[in-house]
Design an enzyme around this catalytic site. Structure first.
Site, PDB file in Angstrom:
ATOM      1  N   SER A   1       0.885  -1.465   0.136  1.00  0.00           N
ATOM      2  CA  SER A   1      -0.264   0.301  -0.064  1.00  0.00           C
ATOM      3  C   SER A   1       0.923   1.468  -0.053  1.00  0.00           C
ATOM      4  CB  SER A   1      -1.192  -0.049   1.563  1.00  0.00           C
ATOM      5  OG  SER A   1      -0.318  -0.230   2.097  1.00  0.00           O
ATOM      6  N   LYS A   2       0.634   2.488  -0.390  1.00  0.00           N
ATOM      7  CA  LYS A   2       0.791   3.991  -1.079  1.00  0.00           C
ATOM      8  C   LYS A   2       1.716   3.678   0.411  1.00  0.00           C
ATOM      9  CE  LYS A   2      -2.294   6.298  -2.980  1.00  0.00           C
ATOM     10  NZ  LYS A   2      -2.304   7.131  -4.056  1.00  0.00           N
ATOM     11  N   ARG A   3       0.788   3.735   0.962  1.00  0.00           N
ATOM     12  CA  ARG A   3       1.189   4.575   3.244  1.00  0.00           C
ATOM     13  C   ARG A   3       2.528   3.918   3.803  1.00  0.00           C
ATOM     14  NH1 ARG A   3      -2.751   2.870   5.407  1.00  0.00           N
ATOM     15  NH2 ARG A   3      -3.844   2.241   3.197  1.00  0.00           N
TER      16      ARG A   3
END
Ligand code: GLU
Length: 517
Positions: A254-256
């Site tokens: 995920s981007k996070r």
């Protein structure tokens, strides 16, 4: 049978490494079997649509060398390849399902659906559409639709039995039909849902193998029911493992937690060859255990059924390490130099001297993991003037006498090769009876502005006479300009600041000139 594979990205943002991963495996499978690889843009979700995304997906595929055989802007016999340009196709297919009784128009308002959901929650039953619209008879549905009443079209799914499909990697996957709700096929705005458009297009585009990410396993039974409703043979399905964050729980990337943008890796100077090699080792390994292999090798050895499902981890350290090996061991020097040029230009340099560029890249590539790092280190080679910071000026001042001597010595040197430079430096330190390091440090700082740089002999040889002498000259000038410590203005300001903060606890006292000796 000709193998036809596809990727069907939704243009919703930055091209994702997961898309590149799925593209690589689809590309390899199609190539391995002499088939075709199709790009289809699934852009029917207006709310999440990003205008630049399609162009960027195409660019990223080209950068990676995974160019599709058919797709928007490429052509092919099964276009258009953008779903937003195929709305008539979906409507016509929905008409077919309405006529055969496999689908029905449903008129519930969003309030009604919300009330149904709350009621289900209260009664503790599984949420989902309960099929209430089925009871409206067909003639009534037509009448209400004709009068302009908003509605969706839903698939009538069976209540009993199971739907089973065979996944090439997972074996048979079976779901009770009672769990498959009457899914929306056409939304009230006339746009198809993902399920309808995806199935219709895979069929019409002749896709033989649907190779996609694991997250779509749950949708596949519904897709199989749609194939049955149309009386079409479904394609072969294979769901690739999800790439995982390198965290303890190995959650889905995920981007996070991780940079998931292919463009960002490209812009950091990760090589396409290295990224492909890295992605190819996600759930796959070469039968002979080789770690470094090209796209062509991968295609030759590729066997979809050998993909393993054990949660491959997107380990950035490994990617950078692999990239470094491509820079040092795999790519020819000229190729690395070509790739570095855009990074140098972006930093404002014009690397027009080919030999100089090759020398610079040759000496720096063992010291960098990415092209961006290589270019950053190359900065002092290309800069017209070196910016000497305080620390550098101090070191230059300490070596002033050596620099003056070396300026003279280097200007007399006839041949500017490694041996001659090496001899010169050794003769010099012997005559002066000083340790080599004492002479090399100010020289290295004079030439680069930093103490962290390749061997001085290499630096002098690459820079050549003109640049070497110019830099020593600049360094001597910088010494003349004096250390910042000598600046009376600054000394006064520092003294004032020191007086002000003297009482403040935990603050460091700014060093005075005396401290620096
Ligand atoms: N549009 C879907 C996506 O963005 C395609 C999924 C599939 O390959 O069927 O991933």
């Amino acid at each position: 049978m000709t193998v036809v594979t596809r990727i069907a990205p939704s243009p919703t943002g930055d091209p994702h490494v997961g898309t590149a991963y799925v593209a690589l495996f689809n590309y390899a499978f199609a190539r391995r079997h002499g088939g075709r690889f199709v790009l289809r843009i699934e852009d029917t979700d207006q709310a999440r649509y990003v205008a630049s995304a399609e162009r960027r997906i195409v660019e990223v595929l080209r950068w990676l060398g995974l160019t599709p055989d058919e797709g928007p802007g490429i052509g092919g016999d099964h276009g258009p390849y953008r779903q937003s340009e195929r709305l008539d196709v979906y409507r016509a297919h929905v008409e077919r399902l309405l006529a055969s009784g496999h689908a029905y128009r449903a008129f519930e308002t969003s309030e009604e659906l919300e009330a149904m959901r709350l009621d289900q929650q209260r009664r503790g039953v599984d949420p989902g559409y309960d099929g209430r619209g089925r009871s409206v008879d067909a003639a009534e549905q037509r009448r209400r639709a004709a009068s302009g009443e908003p509605h969706v079209v839903r698939l009538r799914t069976p209540d009993d039995g199971h739907t089973t499909f065979h996944d090439l990697l997972r074996g048979d996957v079976s779901v009770p039909n009672a769990e498959i709700r009457d899914a929306v096929l056409l939304k009230s705005d006339g746009f198809p849902t993902y399920h309808l458009a995806n199935v219709v297009d895979d069929h019409l585009m002749g896709i033989t193998h649907v190779v996609r990410a694991e997250e779509w396993v749950v949708s596949t039974p519904l897709h199989v029911l749609l194939y049955q409703a149309f009386d079409w043979a479904p394609p072969v399905f294979a769901h690739l493992p999800l790439l995982r964050n390198p965290d303890a729980n190995k959650t889905k990337i995920s981007k996070r937690k991780l940079d998931t943008s292919v463009e960002s890796y490209r812009d950091q100077g990760i090589l396409p060859e290295a990224l492909l090699n890295f992605l190819a080792t996600m759930g796959w390994s070469m039968p002979d255990g080789r770690e470094l292999f090209s796209l062509r090798d991968f295609v030759e050895a590729f066997d979809l059924e050998r993909v393993s499902l054990g949660g491959p981890v997107f380990d950035l350290k490994r990617l950078r390490h692999l990239n470094a090996r491509y820079l040092r061991e795999v790519l020819p020097l000229e190729r690395v130099a070509d790739r570095v040029v855009p990074f140098l230009r972006a930093a404002g340099h014009e690397p027009d001297d080919e030999d100089f560029l090759l020398d610079v890249v040759d000496v720096l590539r063992p010291r960098a993991e990415t092209l961006a790092e290589l270019a950053a280190q190359a900065d002092y080679f290309f800069a017209d003037r070196i910016a000497y910071d305080d620390d550098a000026r101090r070191r230059l001042a300490a070596g002033q006498a050596y620099l003056e001597d070396l300026e003279r010595e280097f200007s007399r040197l006839e041949f500017y090769d490694d041996d001659a430079i090496d001899d010169l430096l050794h003769d010099y330190v012997q005559r002066q009876a000083v340790p080599l390091g004492k002479v090399l440090m100010p020289l290295r700082v004079a030439l680069t502005g930093t103490g962290q740089a390749p061997a001085v002999v290499d630096l002098v040889a690459i820079l050549g006479r003109r640049r070497t002498l110019a830099r020593i000259g600049q360094a001597l000038q910088a010494i003349q300009e004096g250390l910042p410590d000598d600046d009376p203005e600054r000394l006064r300001a520092e003294a004032e600041a020191a007086a002000k903060t003297a009482g403040a606890k935990g603050r460091r006292r700014p060093p005075s000139a005396a401290d620096r000796g």
